[in-house]
Design a protein around this motif. Structure first.
Motif, PDB file in Angstrom:
ATOM      1  N   VAL A 227      34.905  28.271  29.456  1.00  6.40           N
ATOM      2  CA  VAL A 227      34.655  28.611  28.045  1.00  6.40           C
ATOM      3  C   VAL A 227      33.253  28.118  27.679  1.00  6.40           C
ATOM      4  N   PRO A 228      32.424  28.860  26.969  1.00  2.00           N
ATOM      5  CA  PRO A 228      32.668  30.136  26.285  1.00  2.00           C
ATOM      6  C   PRO A 228      32.188  31.349  27.092  1.00  2.00           C
ATOM      7  N   PHE A 229      32.133  31.223  28.410  1.00  6.74           N
ATOM      8  CA  PHE A 229      31.626  32.325  29.242  1.00  6.74           C
ATOM      9  C   PHE A 229      32.771  33.061  29.951  1.00  6.74           C
ATOM     10  N   HIS A 230      33.957  32.976  29.368  1.00  5.15           N
ATOM     11  CA  HIS A 230      35.175  33.482  30.018  1.00  5.15           C
ATOM     12  C   HIS A 230      35.605  34.850  29.514  1.00  5.15           C
ATOM     13  N   MET A 231      34.899  35.421  28.531  1.00  7.25           N
ATOM     14  CA  MET A 231      35.422  36.563  27.777  1.00  7.25           C
ATOM     15  C   MET A 231      35.764  37.772  28.654  1.00  7.25           C
ATOM     16  N   TRP A 232      35.109  37.894  29.790  1.00  4.55           N
ATOM     17  CA  TRP A 232      35.348  39.032  30.668  1.00  4.55           C
ATOM     18  C   TRP A 232      36.659  38.911  31.447  1.00  4.55           C
ATOM     19  N   THR A 233      37.131  37.684  31.622  1.00  3.82           N
ATOM     20  CA  THR A 233      38.182  37.413  32.605  1.00  3.82           C
ATOM     21  C   THR A 233      39.490  38.191  32.380  1.00  3.82           C
ATOM     22  N   PRO A 234      40.128  38.107  31.204  1.00  2.00           N
ATOM     23  CA  PRO A 234      41.438  38.778  31.065  1.00  2.00           C
ATOM     24  C   PRO A 234      41.377  40.287  31.288  1.00  2.00           C
ATOM     25  N   ASP A 235      40.358  40.944  30.721  1.00  2.00           N
ATOM     26  CA  ASP A 235      40.273  42.402  30.854  1.00  2.00           C
ATOM     27  C   ASP A 235      40.003  42.819  32.298  1.00  2.00           C
ATOM     28  N   VAL A 236      39.128  42.090  32.977  1.00  3.50           N
ATOM     29  CA  VAL A 236      38.816  42.434  34.369  1.00  3.50           C
ATOM     30  C   VAL A 236      40.020  42.164  35.269  1.00  3.50           C
ATOM     31  N   TYR A 237      40.689  41.048  35.055  1.00  5.79           N
ATOM     32  CA  TYR A 237      41.852  40.713  35.873  1.00  5.79           C
ATOM     33  C   TYR A 237      42.970  41.739  35.676  1.00  5.79           C
ATOM     34  N   GLU A 238      43.148  42.196  34.429  1.00  5.61           N
ATOM     35  CA  GLU A 238      44.224  43.160  34.148  1.00  5.61           C
ATOM     36  C   GLU A 238      43.910  44.529  34.740  1.00  5.61           C
ATOM     37  N   GLY A 239      42.639  44.954  34.661  1.00  2.00           N
ATOM     38  CA  GLY A 239      42.291  46.293  35.107  1.00  2.00           C
ATOM     39  C   GLY A 239      42.069  46.436  36.595  1.00  2.00           C
ATOM     40  N   ALA A 240      41.700  45.361  37.271  1.00  2.00           N
ATOM     41  CA  ALA A 240      41.398  45.435  38.703  1.00  2.00           C
ATOM     42  C   ALA A 240      42.682  45.601  39.514  1.00  2.00           C
ATOM     43  N   PRO A 241      42.600  46.180  40.714  1.00  2.00           N
ATOM     44  CA  PRO A 241      43.780  46.208  41.591  1.00  2.00           C
ATOM     45  C   PRO A 241      44.293  44.779  41.802  1.00  2.00           C
ATOM     46  N   SER A 242      45.607  44.601  41.835  1.00  2.00           N
ATOM     47  CA  SER A 242      46.177  43.243  41.897  1.00  2.00           C
ATOM     48  C   SER A 242      45.649  42.402  43.064  1.00  2.00           C
ATOM     49  N   PRO A 243      45.486  42.969  44.284  1.00  2.00           N
ATOM     50  CA  PRO A 243      44.929  42.124  45.363  1.00  2.00           C
ATOM     51  C   PRO A 243      43.529  41.627  45.036  1.00  2.00           C
ATOM     52  N   ILE A 244      42.721  42.474  44.393  1.00  2.00           N
ATOM     53  CA  ILE A 244      41.356  42.075  44.047  1.00  2.00           C
ATOM     54  C   ILE A 244      41.367  41.033  42.925  1.00  2.00           C
ATOM     55  N   THR A 245      42.336  41.131  42.018  1.00  2.00           N
ATOM     56  CA  THR A 245      42.440  40.121  40.968  1.00  2.00           C
ATOM     57  C   THR A 245      42.662  38.740  41.581  1.00  2.00           C
ATOM     58  N   GLY A 246      43.583  38.657  42.544  1.00  2.00           N
ATOM     59  CA  GLY A 246      43.805  37.383  43.216  1.00  2.00           C
ATOM     60  C   GLY A 246      42.574  36.912  43.968  1.00  2.00           C
ATOM     61  N   TYR A 247      41.902  37.856  44.611  1.00  2.00           N
ATOM     62  CA  TYR A 247      40.682  37.535  45.374  1.00  2.00           C
ATOM     63  C   TYR A 247      39.592  36.988  44.453  1.00  2.00           C
ATOM     64  N   MET A 248      39.471  37.590  43.258  1.00  2.00           N
ATOM     65  CA  MET A 248      38.474  37.118  42.297  1.00  2.00           C
ATOM     66  C   MET A 248      38.844  35.723  41.790  1.00  2.00           C
ATOM     67  N   ALA A 249      40.124  35.530  41.472  1.00  2.00           N
ATOM     68  CA  ALA A 249      40.546  34.245  40.898  1.00  2.00           C
ATOM     69  C   ALA A 249      40.349  33.101  41.882  1.00  2.00           C
ATOM     70  N   ALA A 250      40.592  33.353  43.171  1.00  2.00           N
ATOM     71  CA  ALA A 250      40.484  32.265  44.160  1.00  2.00           C
ATOM     72  C   ALA A 250      39.123  32.262  44.851  1.00  2.00           C
ATOM     73  N   GLY A 251      38.677  33.422  45.357  1.00  2.00           N
ATOM     74  CA  GLY A 251      37.448  33.462  46.152  1.00  2.00           C
ATOM     75  C   GLY A 251      36.183  33.282  45.338  1.00  2.00           C
ATOM     76  N   VAL A 252      36.040  34.090  44.276  1.00  2.00           N
ATOM     77  CA  VAL A 252      34.824  33.999  43.453  1.00  2.00           C
ATOM     78  C   VAL A 252      34.703  32.610  42.845  1.00  2.00           C
ATOM     79  N   LYS A 253      35.825  32.077  42.378  1.00  2.00           N
ATOM     80  CA  LYS A 253      35.797  30.738  41.771  1.00  2.00           C
ATOM     81  C   LYS A 253      35.404  29.678  42.804  1.00  2.00           C
TER      82      LYS A 253
END
Length: 485
Positions: A227-253
């Motif tokens: 926060v406050p640079f998180h605004m993209w997270t919920p929309d991107v996580y919801e719209g992305a394919p589920s495997p990529i959402t997990g990959y973003m949450a763990a790998g990118v972080k």
């Protein structure tokens, strides 16, 4: 004017090369053979990732710079590379049947994943701010495309566009911060910056350097979704394919925290008094907003998005504390988070069917009676994310909070513990739906493909094993504390 060619040490980028060459191989074969390679591309990609993982393990303990000190081969880089490769392997496993089911099974998907992993690995081993930026862009461009992979999914397009636009702004902040740090210290090399600050003492702490450091915090803050640079997270996580959402949450972080740690806890260590208060505020805001807003979510991918924001806040608690114990605890936490988060997303992928993702939390009612093993696995990952013993999530929080208390940040830990208690509500809500409420909706077409089942089992065993026997992994994390060459 003399000019010399920097020495080339291919060993320092051995695992990177394997991943990159595998990506190029899949791209070339896919282009030449088209459909014939379709079903082989995930297996070829997985083989490359496993080979890179084995080479990474074989290099453990080596400490040497490469390519004119632009990258470094040390245990810190190898630790993060192992986590990143593990995350990539699990993502490939849970993507195989999912992509076929959704009708978007193209070899370019795996090519982009491999190049994104290559960029992440560069971020972990970079010893130059410019190299960190190049690694971050290599990763980000691939992830932007993967986030909008499903052509028929409007939310995916919306999320990918938001991610692209906000990602461009954050890259500009990071690049501008690098320029200001260079202007203040005369170098973009992390060791040279640290030596400059050590030699100059308090006179090296200029307004230009502080401003540059602030820009770097913004750039890294976007990638770790603080926060406050998180605004993209919920929309991107919801719209992305589920495997990529997990990959973003763990790998990118994980990749972003690898670079964040090396820059702030080691190169800019002498400025800790200046940035620790900023990180203190960011940690509190990130934990609190992530946990409070997660309570109101009805979509499990959005809930896990806010959960990932909260977990970034817990890791920031360790960065505020600083020191060897805190750094080791952060590395352990990153490993634990990758296991439990990828496990949760593997269950989400398995529970979906063609045209019906079943991502509303209400959809999980009765899952325990219809699919008892899948329900047990999801409950385990929810318990671990909540921080309950004997899971990896519990030990991760225990180590981070203990390190912060040892450095005197008692109130920060009190706030973190209260936030953990809040998180128990929404993680347990999913578990209650699974076991204590009857199904209201008929869930059909759940496909238990072998690769995804293997991923769930591996993550479940890993979550329990790393939590039950934490000392060995904490010792590995201690051995992996970064060095500057």
């Amino acid at each position: 004017m003399s000019w010399s060619i920097p020495s080339v040490n291919l060993l320092s980028v051995g695992p990177h090369l394997i991943v990159c060459v595998t990506g190029l191989l899949v791209l070339t074969l896919g282009f030449l053979s088209r459909k014939q390679l379709g079903r082989l591309s995930p297996y070829l990609s997985l083989a490359g990732v496993i080979l890179a993982f084995l080479v990474t393990m074989g290099l453990w303990g080596k400490n040497e710079p490469g390519f004119g000190r632009m990258v470094v081969l040390d245990s810190f880089a190898l630790f993060f590379q192992a986590v990143l490769l593990l995350t990539a392997a699990v993502t490939i496993l849970i993507s195989m049947d999912y992509l076929v089911q959704e009708g978007v099974d193209h070899y370019e998907y795996y090519v982009l994943m491999l190049f994104a992993t290559f960029g992440m690995m560069m971020m972990a081993s970079a010893q130059e701010l410019i190299m960190i930026f190049l690694g971050l862009e290599t990763m980000s461009i691939s992830i932007y495309v993967l986030a909008g992979w499903r052509k028929e999914h409007p939310k995916g397009h919306e999320g990918a566009l938001k991610y692209l636009l906000l990602g461009a702004f954050s890259s500009a902040f990071l690049l501008y911060g690098i320029a200001l740090v260079y202007g203040a210290t005369g170098s973009t090399h992390l060791k040279d910056i640290a030596d400059f600050l050590a030699g100059k003492g308090s006179s090296g702490r200029t307004s230009l350097l502080i401003l540059g450091m602030g820009m770097l915090v913004v750039g890294f803050g976007f990638k770790v979704a603080s926060v406050p640079f998180h605004m993209w997270t919920p929309d991107v996580y919801e719209g992305a394919p589920s495997p990529i959402t997990g990959y973003m949450a763990a790998g990118v972080k994980a990749a972003a925290f690898a670079a964040f740690l090396r820059v702030f806890l080691y190169s800019l260590e002498s400025l800790q008094a200046d940035y620790s208060m900023v990180l203190w505020v960011l940690a509190v805001a990130t934990m609190t907003l992530g946990n409070v807003v997660a309570i109101a979510q009805e979509n499990i991918k959005r809930m896990l998005a806010y959960s990932s924001i909260a977990h970034a806040g817990y890791i920031l608690v360790g960065m505020v504390a600083g020191g060897e114990a805190a750094s080791a605890s952060i590395l352990y936490y990153v490993l634990a988070y990758a296991l439990m988060n990828m496990g949760a997303f593997a269950v989400v992928v398995l529970y979906g069917s063609k045209g019906e993702e079943n991502v509303q939390i209400e959809d999980y009612k009765g899952m325990g009676s219809r699919y008892p093993v899948l329900g047990a696995a999801m409950a385990l990952f929810m318990f671990s994310l909540a921080g309950l013993p004997p899971t990896a999530g519990f030990m991760g929080k225990f180590y981070v909070f203990s390190a912060a208390v040892a450095k005197g940040y008692v109130w920060l830990v009190v706030i973190a513990v209260l936030n953990s208690l809040v998180s128990v509500y929404y993680y347990f809500r999913v578990t209650i739906k699974i076991y204590m409420q009857p199904a209201e909706k008929e869930i059909q077409g759940v496909c238990f493909g072998a690769p995804a089942v293997v991923a769930v089992v591996l993550m479940a065993v890993g979550t329990l094993w790393v939590g039950a026997f934490p000392n060995a992994y904490l010792e590995l994390a201690r051995q992996a504390l970064p060095k500057l060459f």
